[in-house]
Design a protein around this motif. Structure first.
Motif, PDB file in Angstrom:
ATOM      1  N   HIS A  63       0.849  -1.194   0.000  1.00 22.89           N
ATOM      2  CA  HIS A  63       0.000   0.000   0.000  1.00 22.89           C
ATOM      3  C   HIS A  63       0.883   1.241   0.000  1.00 22.89           C
ATOM      4  O   HIS A  63       1.929   1.272   0.640  1.00 22.89           O
ATOM      5  CB  HIS A  63      -0.905   0.026   1.231  1.00 22.89           C
ATOM      6  N   LYS A  64       0.446   2.255  -0.713  1.00 21.15           N
ATOM      7  CA  LYS A  64       1.184   3.512  -0.788  1.00 21.15           C
ATOM      8  C   LYS A  64       1.037   4.338   0.478  1.00 21.15           C
ATOM      9  O   LYS A  64       1.995   4.970   0.922  1.00 21.15           O
ATOM     10  CB  LYS A  64       0.714   4.336  -1.989  1.00 21.15           C
ATOM     11  N   ASN A 127      -9.414   1.626  -1.339  1.00 28.38           N
ATOM     12  CA  ASN A 127      -9.084   2.531  -2.437  1.00 28.38           C
ATOM     13  C   ASN A 127      -8.107   1.799  -3.359  1.00 28.38           C
ATOM     14  O   ASN A 127      -6.929   1.647  -3.021  1.00 28.38           O
ATOM     15  CB  ASN A 127      -8.469   3.825  -1.905  1.00 28.38           C
ATOM     16  N   GLU A 128      -8.577   1.354  -4.490  1.00 28.50           N
ATOM     17  CA  GLU A 128      -7.737   0.582  -5.417  1.00 28.50           C
ATOM     18  C   GLU A 128      -6.466   1.338  -5.809  1.00 28.50           C
ATOM     19  O   GLU A 128      -5.417   0.731  -6.033  1.00 28.50           O
ATOM     20  CB  GLU A 128      -8.539   0.188  -6.658  1.00 28.50           C
ATOM     21  N   ASP A 129      -6.535   2.669  -5.881  1.00 30.36           N
ATOM     22  CA  ASP A 129      -5.368   3.469  -6.266  1.00 30.36           C
ATOM     23  C   ASP A 129      -4.234   3.396  -5.245  1.00 30.36           C
ATOM     24  O   ASP A 129      -3.095   3.750  -5.551  1.00 30.36           O
ATOM     25  CB  ASP A 129      -5.757   4.927  -6.482  1.00 30.36           C
ATOM     26  N   ASP A 130      -4.526   2.944  -4.037  1.00 26.79           N
ATOM     27  CA  ASP A 130      -3.502   2.841  -2.991  1.00 26.79           C
ATOM     28  C   ASP A 130      -2.708   1.534  -3.093  1.00 26.79           C
ATOM     29  O   ASP A 130      -1.664   1.389  -2.475  1.00 26.79           O
ATOM     30  CB  ASP A 130      -4.156   2.952  -1.606  1.00 26.79           C
ATOM     31  N   TYR A 131      -3.197   0.579  -3.876  1.00 27.29           N
ATOM     32  CA  TYR A 131      -2.557  -0.734  -3.990  1.00 27.29           C
ATOM     33  C   TYR A 131      -1.449  -0.735  -5.030  1.00 27.29           C
ATOM     34  O   TYR A 131      -1.558  -0.101  -6.073  1.00 27.29           O
ATOM     35  CB  TYR A 131      -3.574  -1.793  -4.425  1.00 27.29           C
TER      36      TYR A 131
END
Length: 144
Positions: A63-64, A127-131
């Motif tokens: 994760h970001k 949040n898919e963008d965090d993966y």
């Protein structure tokens, strides 16, 4: 707790640590309590893994910016964590000890015992963008 992208990129497996969950011991059984200062983030999402076959693996991502706290409610499992240079294998098998995983760490959960349950407390909603789901992309992320 400041959560900047730069901090996340520089996270290492040494930034992970076990946290003992306060408990009340009684002859009638133990009670573990997670309140305000037990973990270093506000809980925004709770989920759990169960009925995972012993030969299956979960995770396989980083994760970001998300923080996670993993607790073995029942049974045991191993968490393989990587930071792009180092790797650690951490076994969780006590329901009053969880593992804090900071952003920027690759994780794979494996070796689930029969009947194990892994509770996950997360600092944000899904949040898919965090993966980061591809390890080669993860290595690029860490090299920034």
């Amino acid at each position: 707790m400041e959560k900047t992208t730069r901090q996340n990129v520089t996270s290492t497996v040494n930034d992970l640590h076990r946290i003992e969950i306060p408990k009340i011991k009684e002859p009638r059984g133990n009670l573990a309590v997670i309140e305000k200062d037990c973990i270093p983030f506000e809980i925004k999402r709770v989920y759990y893994l169960y009925d995972v076959p012993s030969d299956a693996s979960r995770g396989g991502h980083a994760h970001k910016s998300l923080y996670q706290f993993l607790i073995p409610l029942s049974g045991s499992f191993d968490i393989r964590v990587k930071d792009g240079e180092n790797e650690r294998l951490i076994t969780l098998n006590k329901p009053d000890i969880g593992l804090l995983i900071v952003p920027g760490i690759w994780r794979e959960i494996e070796n689930f015992s029969s009947g194990s349950v892994c509770l996950v407390l997360a600092s944000a909603e899904f949040n898919e963008d965090d993966y980061i789901r591809n390890f080669e992309d993860y290595k690029l992320f860490k090299s920034c």
